[in-house]
Motif scaffolding. Structure first.
Motif, short mmCIF file in Angstrom:
data_model
loop_
_atom_site.label_atom_id
_atom_site.label_comp_id
_atom_site.label_asym_id
_atom_site.label_seq_id
_atom_site.Cartn_x
_atom_site.Cartn_y
_atom_site.Cartn_z
N PHE A 320 61.83 -1.40 9.20
CA PHE A 320 61.97 -1.73 7.85
C PHE A 320 60.57 -2.08 7.21
O PHE A 320 60.10 -1.51 6.29
CB PHE A 320 63.03 -2.52 7.41
N LEU A 321 59.89 -3.08 8.10
CA LEU A 321 58.64 -3.50 7.32
C LEU A 321 57.47 -2.51 7.37
O LEU A 321 56.88 -2.49 6.49
CB LEU A 321 58.23 -4.69 8.46
N GLN A 322 57.70 -1.70 8.60
CA GLN A 322 56.41 -0.67 8.72
C GLN A 322 56.81 0.46 7.81
O GLN A 322 55.59 0.75 7.09
CB GLN A 322 56.64 0.19 10.28
N ALA A 323 58.04 0.89 7.44
CA ALA A 323 58.35 1.71 6.46
C ALA A 323 57.79 1.54 5.08
O ALA A 323 57.54 2.28 4.11
CB ALA A 323 59.57 2.24 6.51
N ASN A 324 58.13 0.00 4.82
CA ASN A 324 57.73 -0.50 3.47
C ASN A 324 56.36 -1.01 3.36
O ASN A 324 56.01 -1.45 2.09
CB ASN A 324 58.71 -1.35 2.93
N ILE A 326 55.00 -3.73 4.66
CA ILE A 326 55.09 -4.95 4.27
C ILE A 326 54.39 -6.03 5.33
O ILE A 326 54.47 -5.66 6.57
CB ILE A 326 56.70 -5.75 4.38
N GLN A 331 55.57 -10.29 0.22
CA GLN A 331 55.86 -8.87 0.07
C GLN A 331 57.43 -8.82 0.46
O GLN A 331 58.07 -7.96 -0.27
CB GLN A 331 55.09 -7.91 0.86
N LEU A 332 57.87 -9.37 1.67
CA LEU A 332 59.32 -8.95 1.72
C LEU A 332 60.24 -9.43 0.66
O LEU A 332 61.23 -8.82 0.36
CB LEU A 332 59.40 -9.82 3.25
N LYS A 335 60.53 -7.41 -1.95
CA LYS A 335 61.12 -6.10 -1.72
C LYS A 335 62.64 -6.33 -1.67
O LYS A 335 63.55 -5.44 -2.36
CB LYS A 335 60.81 -5.52 -0.31
N ASP A 338 63.82 -6.83 -5.12
CA ASP A 338 64.28 -5.59 -5.76
C ASP A 338 65.53 -4.89 -5.13
O ASP A 338 66.11 -4.27 -6.09
CB ASP A 338 62.99 -4.67 -5.46
N MET A 339 65.69 -5.07 -3.95
CA MET A 339 66.97 -4.53 -3.47
C MET A 339 68.40 -5.11 -4.19
O MET A 339 69.21 -4.68 -4.55
CB MET A 339 66.85 -4.75 -2.04
#
Length: 354
Positions: A320-324, A326, A331-332, A335, A338-339
């Protein structure tokens, strides 16, 4: 629980009559003197109790259902007349029959009869787990002499000096206004809130923990999709083990609600955790190292199964961290916030679709 309390008007323009409605609700045979039609519902089952409640100045003969509603039919001359108001409410299954009746009587007296309306209510219960009450109410006020009064009256428009305004045709500008406040739009909310209050008081007096709320799930702040009302036929079939379309919809809704609850709980935990971490000194949240360490400290599992699940969640978190992209706790947190917003947007769409 949320309780649905529909309020409607019985009107001739929809092909209905007050006499026919009263006959059906009470399970009796009545003849409408306005159109000569007889309505016989004496074979209708499930009528537990039917009763008429009148204000003090109402003619005593209005205690007769036929006389009351035929009087209403006769005073309304137009073919599109509004004849009666009807309120329907589910009765708590946790209350006995006597307690349900006492609840209805108190509610009807305080909210309608004491305001001058004639009320005709009927409690229905076919033993299918859906006891409910139908309350029919008169729309016209009764004068002190027991005669029907007017629903509305002509009122003249006035200028800033309180003088009548000419209409240019030899008359005065005017408008029609109701003689009572019974038709105020805000009343529906008041009546629904009162039903919830009276019902909860009755449940409390009976020593029951259950409570109801007249507000929708959305207004209560509950993230829940309202289920479909099965009705007596589908309820009976479901009890016999026969799966119905409505039952299938309710089972899917229940599964959706469970999933939504789990998603919301996980988002909430992540949001609170990430918020707490962002409030720590900057040196502790500048890299993913601090993020990873904090995640590992959350409910460290002791069992083999728990450790496997934790490893799977760690792998999912890393992906999840890599894909976004972060790189920090800040930043997390952004995110996840926003979710959270998107979760509520989705909830609104789901409820609308259901």
């Amino acid at each position: 629980d949320f309780c649905h309390i529909p309020v409607s008007i019985i009107k001739r323009s929809a092909g209905r009559s007050a006499v026919a409605a009263a006959a059906y609700r009470s399970g009796t045979k009545l003849t409408n003197e306005w159109d000569g039609m007889t309505h016989d519902y004496t074979r209708k089952g499930g009528i537990v109790h039917a009763e008429i409640m009148l204000p003090a100045h109402a003619p005593p003969e209005f205690a007769d259902r036929s006389i009351l509603w035929n009087s209403v039919e006769q005073i309304e001359k137009a073919r599109d007349s509004q004849l009666a108001r009807e309120i329907e409410a589910a009765l708590p299954r946790e209350l006995s029959g006597e307690q349900q009746l006492a609840l209805v009587r108190a509610y009807v007296k305080d909210n309608f009869v004491d305001k001058g309306m004639c009320a005709d209510f009927a409690i229905h219960d076919k033993g299918t787990g859906n006891p409910h009450v139908h309350i029919m109410l008169t729309l016209r006020p009764l004068k002190e002499n027991g005669q029907w009064g007017a629903k509305c009256r002509k009122a003249y428009d006035l200028d800033e000096n309180g003088q009548r305004i000419p209409d240019g045709k030899g008359g005065w500008k005017n408008h029609r206004e109701d003689t009572t406040d019974w038709n105020d739009k805000g009343n529906v909310e008041i009546w629904r809130a009162a039903w919830a209050a009276y019902t909860n008081r009755a449940l409390e007096s009976a020593g029951r923990p259950e409570r109801i709320d007249h507000r929708s799930y959305k207004r209560q702040g509950i993230d829940k999709i309202p289920s479909v009302h099965l009705g007596p036929a589908a309820s009976q079939m479901e009890k016999r083990g026969i799966r119905t379309d409505k039952g299938e919809v309710n089972r899917q809704i229940a599964a959706d609600n469970k999933l939504l609850k789990e998603i919301k709980a996980r988002i909430t935990r992540l949001y609170r955790w990430s918020k707490a971490e962002t409030e720590k000194p900057q040196t502790q949240q500048s890299s993913l190292t601090a993020l990873w360490e904090a995640q590992q400290q959350l409910d460290a599992p002791r069992t083999r199964t728990g450790k496997i699940r934790a490893l799977q969640e760690s792998a999912a978190l890393f992906s999840f961290l890599q894909a976004n992209g972060i790189q920090s706790m800040q930043q997390l947190h952004e995110k996840i916030a926003d979710m959270n917003i998107r979760y509520y947007d989705l909830r609104g769409k789901i409820v609308k679709a259901e």
